[in-house]
Design an enzyme around this catalytic site. Structure first.
Site, PDB file in Angstrom:
ATOM      1  N   THR A  89      18.669 -40.731  25.137  1.00 21.86           N
ATOM      2  CA  THR A  89      19.401 -39.994  24.102  1.00 21.86           C
ATOM      3  C   THR A  89      19.456 -38.519  24.492  1.00 21.86           C
ATOM      4  O   THR A  89      20.524 -37.945  24.711  1.00 21.86           O
ATOM      5  CB  THR A  89      18.713 -40.141  22.728  1.00 21.86           C
ATOM      6  N   THR A  91      18.283 -36.703  27.238  1.00 24.81           N
ATOM      7  CA  THR A  91      18.668 -36.266  28.581  1.00 24.81           C
ATOM      8  C   THR A  91      20.172 -36.435  28.774  1.00 24.81           C
ATOM      9  O   THR A  91      20.856 -35.532  29.272  1.00 24.81           O
ATOM     10  CB  THR A  91      17.878 -37.052  29.643  1.00 24.81           C
ATOM     11  N   ARG A  92      20.674 -37.584  28.335  1.00 24.29           N
ATOM     12  CA  ARG A  92      22.102 -37.815  28.490  1.00 24.29           C
ATOM     13  C   ARG A  92      22.930 -36.815  27.677  1.00 24.29           C
ATOM     14  O   ARG A  92      23.814 -36.142  28.199  1.00 24.29           O
ATOM     15  CB  ARG A  92      22.474 -39.230  28.050  1.00 24.29           C
ATOM     16  N   ARG A 139      18.576 -40.661  36.541  1.00 22.01           N
ATOM     17  CA  ARG A 139      17.394 -41.222  35.865  1.00 22.01           C
ATOM     18  C   ARG A 139      17.154 -42.581  36.507  1.00 22.01           C
ATOM     19  O   ARG A 139      17.999 -43.481  36.385  1.00 22.01           O
ATOM     20  CB  ARG A 139      17.631 -41.344  34.363  1.00 22.01           C
ATOM     21  N   HIS A 166       8.954 -35.936  35.019  1.00 23.61           N
ATOM     22  CA  HIS A 166      10.050 -35.636  34.090  1.00 23.61           C
ATOM     23  C   HIS A 166      10.142 -34.100  33.961  1.00 23.61           C
ATOM     24  O   HIS A 166       9.834 -33.532  32.910  1.00 23.61           O
ATOM     25  CB  HIS A 166       9.778 -36.296  32.739  1.00 23.61           C
ATOM     26  N   GLN A 169      11.971 -32.201  31.017  1.00 25.84           N
ATOM     27  CA  GLN A 169      11.272 -32.213  29.736  1.00 25.84           C
ATOM     28  C   GLN A 169      10.269 -31.065  29.653  1.00 25.84           C
ATOM     29  O   GLN A 169      10.156 -30.383  28.633  1.00 25.84           O
ATOM     30  CB  GLN A 169      10.538 -33.557  29.565  1.00 25.84           C
ATOM     31  N   ASP A 261       2.974 -38.913  24.111  1.00 25.31           N
ATOM     32  CA  ASP A 261       4.219 -39.611  24.445  1.00 25.31           C
ATOM     33  C   ASP A 261       3.978 -41.084  24.133  1.00 25.31           C
ATOM     34  O   ASP A 261       2.861 -41.486  23.792  1.00 25.31           O
ATOM     35  CB  ASP A 261       4.525 -39.384  25.945  1.00 25.31           C
ATOM     36  N   THR A 262       5.000 -41.878  24.320  1.00 25.02           N
ATOM     37  CA  THR A 262       4.857 -43.313  24.110  1.00 25.02           C
ATOM     38  C   THR A 262       3.729 -43.874  24.970  1.00 25.02           C
ATOM     39  O   THR A 262       3.437 -43.352  26.040  1.00 25.02           O
ATOM     40  CB  THR A 262       6.173 -44.049  24.457  1.00 25.02           C
ATOM     41  N   ILE A 264       4.056 -46.946  25.949  1.00 32.47           N
ATOM     42  CA  ILE A 264       4.765 -47.983  26.719  1.00 32.47           C
ATOM     43  C   ILE A 264       6.064 -47.384  27.238  1.00 32.47           C
ATOM     44  O   ILE A 264       7.075 -47.336  26.535  1.00 32.47           O
ATOM     45  CB  ILE A 264       5.036 -49.229  25.830  1.00 32.47           C
ATOM     46  N   SER A 265       6.025 -46.895  28.448  1.00 34.70           N
ATOM     47  CA  SER A 265       7.216 -46.274  29.022  1.00 34.70           C
ATOM     48  C   SER A 265       8.259 -47.326  29.380  1.00 34.70           C
ATOM     49  O   SER A 265       7.937 -48.519  29.517  1.00 34.70           O
ATOM     50  CB  SER A 265       6.834 -45.481  30.281  1.00 34.70           C
ATOM     51  N   CYS A 301       7.888 -35.597  23.635  1.00 36.68           N
ATOM     52  CA  CYS A 301       9.203 -35.581  24.293  1.00 36.68           C
ATOM     53  C   CYS A 301      10.236 -36.417  23.541  1.00 36.68           C
ATOM     54  O   CYS A 301      11.426 -36.190  23.700  1.00 36.68           O
ATOM     55  CB  CYS A 301       9.069 -36.047  25.735  1.00 36.68           C
ATOM     56  N   LEU A 302       9.759 -37.412  22.759  1.00 33.01           N
ATOM     57  CA  LEU A 302      10.603 -38.358  22.030  1.00 33.01           C
ATOM     58  C   LEU A 302      11.304 -39.320  23.026  1.00 33.01           C
ATOM     59  O   LEU A 302      11.581 -38.899  24.132  1.00 33.01           O
ATOM     60  CB  LEU A 302      11.655 -37.649  21.161  1.00 33.01           C
ATOM     61  N   PRO A 303      11.608 -40.551  22.668  1.00 39.37           N
ATOM     62  CA  PRO A 303      11.443 -41.101  21.342  1.00 39.37           C
ATOM     63  C   PRO A 303       9.972 -41.371  21.000  1.00 39.37           C
ATOM     64  O   PRO A 303       9.174 -41.657  21.865  1.00 39.37           O
ATOM     65  CB  PRO A 303      12.239 -42.403  21.400  1.00 39.37           C
ATOM     66  N   ARG A 328      15.815 -28.931  25.183  1.00 40.77           N
ATOM     67  CA  ARG A 328      16.268 -29.749  26.312  1.00 40.77           C
ATOM     68  C   ARG A 328      17.677 -29.328  26.721  1.00 40.77           C
ATOM     69  O   ARG A 328      18.034 -29.357  27.889  1.00 40.77           O
ATOM     70  CB  ARG A 328      16.257 -31.240  25.945  1.00 40.77           C
TER      71      ARG A 328
HETATM   72  N1   CP Z   1      12.668 -37.004  26.164  1.00 41.53           N
HETATM   73  C1   CP Z   1      13.643 -37.680  26.768  1.00 41.53           C
HETATM   74  O1   CP Z   1      13.832 -37.592  27.985  1.00 41.53           O
HETATM   75  O2   CP Z   1      14.389 -38.437  25.939  1.00 41.53           O
HETATM   76  P1   CP Z   1      15.530 -39.469  26.346  1.00 41.53           P
HETATM   77  O3   CP Z   1      14.851 -40.664  26.950  1.00 41.53           O
HETATM   78  O4   CP Z   1      16.234 -39.768  25.071  1.00 41.53           O
HETATM   79  O5   CP Z   1      16.422 -38.813  27.355  1.00 41.53           O
HETATM   80  N1  NVA Z   2       7.296 -41.825  29.384  1.00 46.94           N
HETATM   81  C1  NVA Z   2       8.560 -42.167  28.806  1.00 46.94           C
HETATM   82  C2  NVA Z   2       9.377 -40.945  28.635  1.00 46.94           C
HETATM   83  C3  NVA Z   2      10.702 -41.151  27.969  1.00 46.94           C
HETATM   84  C4  NVA Z   2      11.455 -39.878  27.802  1.00 46.94           C
HETATM   85  C5  NVA Z   2       9.287 -43.162  29.700  1.00 46.94           C
HETATM   86  O1  NVA Z   2       9.228 -43.031  30.926  1.00 46.94           O
HETATM   87  O2  NVA Z   2       9.885 -44.101  29.170  1.00 46.94           O
END
Ligand code: CP
Ligand code: NVA
Length: 352
Positions: A89, A91-92, A139, A166, A169, A261-262, A264-265, A301-303, A328
């Site tokens: 979301t 980055t794009r 990406r 990243h 970010q 951060d998440t 589960i990447s 960084c989201l999500p 960003r």
């Molecule tokens: N934080 C980040 O890179 O988000 P997206 O995965 O939505 O690009």
């Molecule tokens: N660590 C996460 C970051 C997403 C912006 C992933 O690689 O999915």
């Protein structure tokens, strides 16, 4: 450092007309000039002065476009290719919109749109796209794919996230912390969660800027040893320190910023069950944040998912996640502009 094309000075602001500012501007110009034509794959490839310059360009664009309402079109006629092997979301959208705001044009390409990875090599794709666009953001799953694209492209390659780094970010995170605290050097940032790509770039970016990083990860989810070593080597020069623990309470002590951060990447979905179990006790909660510095803030960084941070923290007035997401846009604009041509900021340089 490989430069993909010749440095060009554009715009009357780069003429250094004012003698009194000449020496200072020359130092800045050197940092700006050194960035043109380079790849942006990891912050480790950029000096502290170059990172400061990118952050200054970002704050300059933000002040002039957002606050002053200026219309800047430095990238008119320039094009960006965007290869996305994974969802996005921020980055794009920040990149595509940022390129348009600067007068340029972006082309968004997924695996379903181009032959890459299906029946065309990275090498051939890099060669072909080098004659279509001025800069290419990708990406990818494998960081080595970025290295491969960079080694064959004659245009700058920008890392839009790999499994290792990243960097876009963390530029936004640094800008957000600079805005909150007025400078970066000496701040303590704590990470509670997975030893992943975002943490790796945080470790590199903070060590470049002389910031202290305290990391809590469960056993088996520590950051990459090579990145730990890189951060420590950089820290020896800048005064930054790195502390690793498996105890979230230990990690957040005295921190001005808590980051997660998440767990589960993207690409790790099959490990979800075992990861959720391994990260039990790592949620960032108000109780945990009480151990931080009185002026603590929160970044992500989201999500975001509820397991890694409580609603109470995420939606609190200490949470800077939405200004961080906004940054960003300004930081990626600064990167694209600075890789394509030199930009001399007109606003006051922030303190770092
Ligand atoms: N934080 C980040 O890179 O988000 P997206 O995965 O939505 O690009
Ligand atoms: N660590 C996460 C970051 C997403 C912006 C992933 O690689 O999915």
């Amino acid at each position: 450092m490989l430069r993909k094309f010749a440095t060009s000075f554009r715009g009357s602001s780069c003429l250094f007309a004012r003698q009194s500012l000449k020496r200072k501007l020359c130092a800045e110009a050197a940092a700006g000039a050194a960035i043109v034509g380079r790849d942006f794959l990891s912050l480790k490839d950029f000096t502290q002065d170059e990172i400061k310059h990118l952050l200054w360009v970002s704050s300059d664009l933000k002040a002039r476009i957002k606050q002053n309402g200026e219309i800047l079109r430095p990238l008119e006629g320039k094009t960006l290719g965007m290869i996305f092997e994974k969802r996005s979301t921020r980055t794009r959208v920040s990149t595509e919109v940022g390129m348009a705001v600067l007068g340029g044009h972006a082309v968004f390409l997924t695996n379903d749109d181009i032959h890459l990875g299906v029946n065309e090599s990275l090498r051939d794709t890099a060669n072909v796209l080098s004659n279509y666009v001025d800069v290419l953001l990708a990406r990818v799953y494998k960081h080595s794919d970025l290295d491969e694209l960079a080694s064959h492209a004659s245009i700058p390659i920008v890392n839009g996230l790999s499994e290792v780094y990243h960097p876009l970010q963390i530029l936004a995170d640094l800008q957000t912390l600079q805005e909150r605290f007025g400078s970066l050097h000496g701040l303590t940032v704590s990470w509670v969660g997975d030893g992943n790509n975002v943490l790796h770039s945080l470790m590199i970016g903070c060590s470049k800027m002389g910031m202290h990083v305290r990391v809590a990860t469960p056993d088996g989810y520590k950051p990459n040893p090579t990145v730990i070593q890189q951060a420590e080597i950089i820290g020896n020069k800048t005064g930054a320190t790195l502390y690793l623990t498996d105890d979230p309470r230990d990690a957040v002590r005295g921190a001005q910023c808590i980051v997660t951060d998440t767990w589960i990447s993207m690409g790790q979905e099959e490990e979800a069950k075992q990861r959720l179990k391994a990260f039990e006790g790592y949620q960032v909660t108000s109780q945990l944040c009480e151990l931080a510095s009185r002026d603590w803030c929160f970044l992500h960084c989201l999500p975001r998912h509820q397991e890694e941070v409580s609603d109470e923290v995420f939606y609190s007035d200490r949470s800077l996640v939405f200004p961080e997401a906004e940054n960003r846009k300004w930081t990626v604009m600064a990167v694209l502009l600075s890789l394509i041509q030199q930009h001399c900021p007109l606003t006051t340089k922030p303190t770092f």
